[in-house]
Design an enzyme around this catalytic site. Structure first.
Site, short mmCIF file in Angstrom:
data_model
loop_
_atom_site.label_atom_id
_atom_site.label_comp_id
_atom_site.label_asym_id
_atom_site.label_seq_id
_atom_site.Cartn_x
_atom_site.Cartn_y
_atom_site.Cartn_z
CG PHE A 128 -1.96 1.09 1.15
CD1 PHE A 128 -3.08 0.94 0.35
CD2 PHE A 128 -1.80 2.27 1.86
CE1 PHE A 128 -4.03 1.95 0.26
CE2 PHE A 128 -2.75 3.27 1.78
CZ PHE A 128 -3.86 3.12 0.97
CE1 TYR A 225 -9.23 3.02 6.98
CE2 TYR A 225 -8.14 4.21 8.75
CZ TYR A 225 -8.14 3.73 7.46
OH TYR A 225 -7.05 3.93 6.65
#
Length: 415
Positions: A128, A225
């Protein structure tokens, strides 16, 4: 899963699902099929309850007294231990704070400081991007330091680890393909060469069982999250094995990490243990929402969660290939469920348009450039019927060419 089930079989799978009652703990709009929990998790009623109490009672009525009466100041450590239980970390090794990017920066500096005679960071070319951006930032502050990447400097990450390497920064699950790495094996490989290792758990925390202590991991970071459902922008977490606590040095020496934060001394003195990774004042309302989100996890068997995750993703692959295989979709994720996180990715030349057409039909997944459509399966609230219905809608969109409507080619600011 090889045979293609009918809808009666799907209904039987949902009826036998031991996690099925958990769905009622979450707030899902009627008719929506949400397969993007690997990007932003669904809100729980408990999270809203905690947020409401923190805002209207603790902030609204008790004001500054709540730092003591509501335990605001100690929340990063208390929540850290609750996250730690889900990632295989004994108490006192995990703290909830800041963002994943900031925690990567802190962990990389801490690891480099523990190996001062070494100058190389190893990571993945397919990581990422924020992991690589932060690694580049760390390298820029350390003369002579270098970054080596899997897929750029060598085909496999194991080939890059030698006596020059201070730290390996690696994702447990690849954000795009969903491929799952062998944590114990790669950690052992790093240690054999005297290197430390940092695991990015953003796509595994809350998706499958993790055993950081058992794998002898040095450091780990992750967000709350996604599968943990802490809410948009919820604070991240950082883990450090107890054996490193006495020697941790990280550059963001803010007042929350001070040994005596309310003595207001002129010079920094690091606190004890995992507290050393704290920096500045933390977002209390976000922490309270996360506290509520974690309440659900007190009742979750992670082994059962993983079993359902594999069944959901296996079912999705089987149905997509059976019903949509003639329309150019190619599986990007590992076919073996044991080598896959809780997501499935397919590639298609028109992936963006296809995903926009799905979203217009209330099937929410996401797109990752240049050509990936990605679906996340959160076992706490995704049903087998959701999978069936999502594939039915995908097949219709592909068969009818609905995705070719010009409106689906308009790029959103956030894709």
């Amino acid at each position: 899963m090889s045979a293609v089930p009918d809808f009666a079989a799907i209904e039987a799978m949902d009826a036998a699902d031991v996690l099925r009652p958990m769905r009622d703990r979450f707030i899902l709009p009627p008719g929506l099929i949400y397969l993007d929990g690997n990007s932003l998790g669904v809100a729980s009623t408990a999270a809203f309850d905690e947020l409401r109490k923190a805002a209207t009672e603790e902030w609204g009525q008790d004001l500054i007294r709540s730092w003591n009466t509501a335990g605001w100041f100690e929340m990063p450590l208390a929540l850290g231990d609750r996250v730690g239980r889900l990632i295989g970390a004994a108490a006192g090794q995990t703290v909830v704070c800041d963002t994943t990017s900031i925690n990567i920066y802190k962990a990389l500096h801490a690891a480099m400081a523990l190996r001062p005679e070494r100058s190389v960071i190893v990571s993945e070319g397919s990581s990422f991007p924020t992991d690589l951006y932060m690694a580049e930032g760390v390298v820029s502050t350390r003369p002579g330091a270098a970054l080596r990447l899997e897929g750029v400097d060598a085909p496999e990450i194991e080939d890059l680890i030698n006596s020059d390497v201070a730290v390996v920064l690696v994702n447990h699950v690849n954000y795009k393909s969903g491929e799952l790495r062998d944590m114990a094996a790669l950690t052992r490989k790093a240690h054999e060469h005297g290197a430390l290792i940092i695991w990015d758990l953003c796509h595994t925390a809350g998706a499958l069982p993790i055993d950081l202590d058992g794998a002898d991991v040095d450091f780990a970071v992750g967000c709350t999250y996604k599968y943990l459902n802490g809410g948009p922008g919820a604070p991240a977490f950082i883990y450090a094995a107890t054996r490193h606590h006495g020697d941790i040095r990280q550059p963001l020496s803010g007042w929350w990490g001070h040994a005596r934060p309310f003595a207001f001394e002129k010079h920094y003195a690091a606190g004890e243990g995992i507290r050393r990774f704290l920096c500045g004042t933390q977002p209390i309302l976000s922490l309270r929402a996360l506290k509520g989100a974690l309440d659900v996890w007190d009742e979750v068997d992670m082994t059962k969660l993983r079993e359902k995750s594999i069944r959901l993703t296996d079912l999705f692959i089987t149905l997509v290939e059976a019903k949509c295989g003639a329309y150019g979709l190619e599986l990007e994720s590992p076919r073996d469920g044991a080598r896959r996180g809780s997501q499935v990715s397919f590639s298609h030349p028109n992936s963006y348009e296809i995903m926009q057409a799905l979203i217009a039909r209330d099937v929410i997944g996401d797109f990752r450039a240049p050509s990936t459509i990605r679906f996340g399966f959160t076992p706490l609230y995704v049903s087998y019927a959701d999978v069936w219905q999502a594939v039915e809608i995908l097949e219709e969109i592909l068969r009818t060419g609905t995705w070719q409507d010009a409106r689906f080619a308009v790029r959103a600011a956030v894709t």
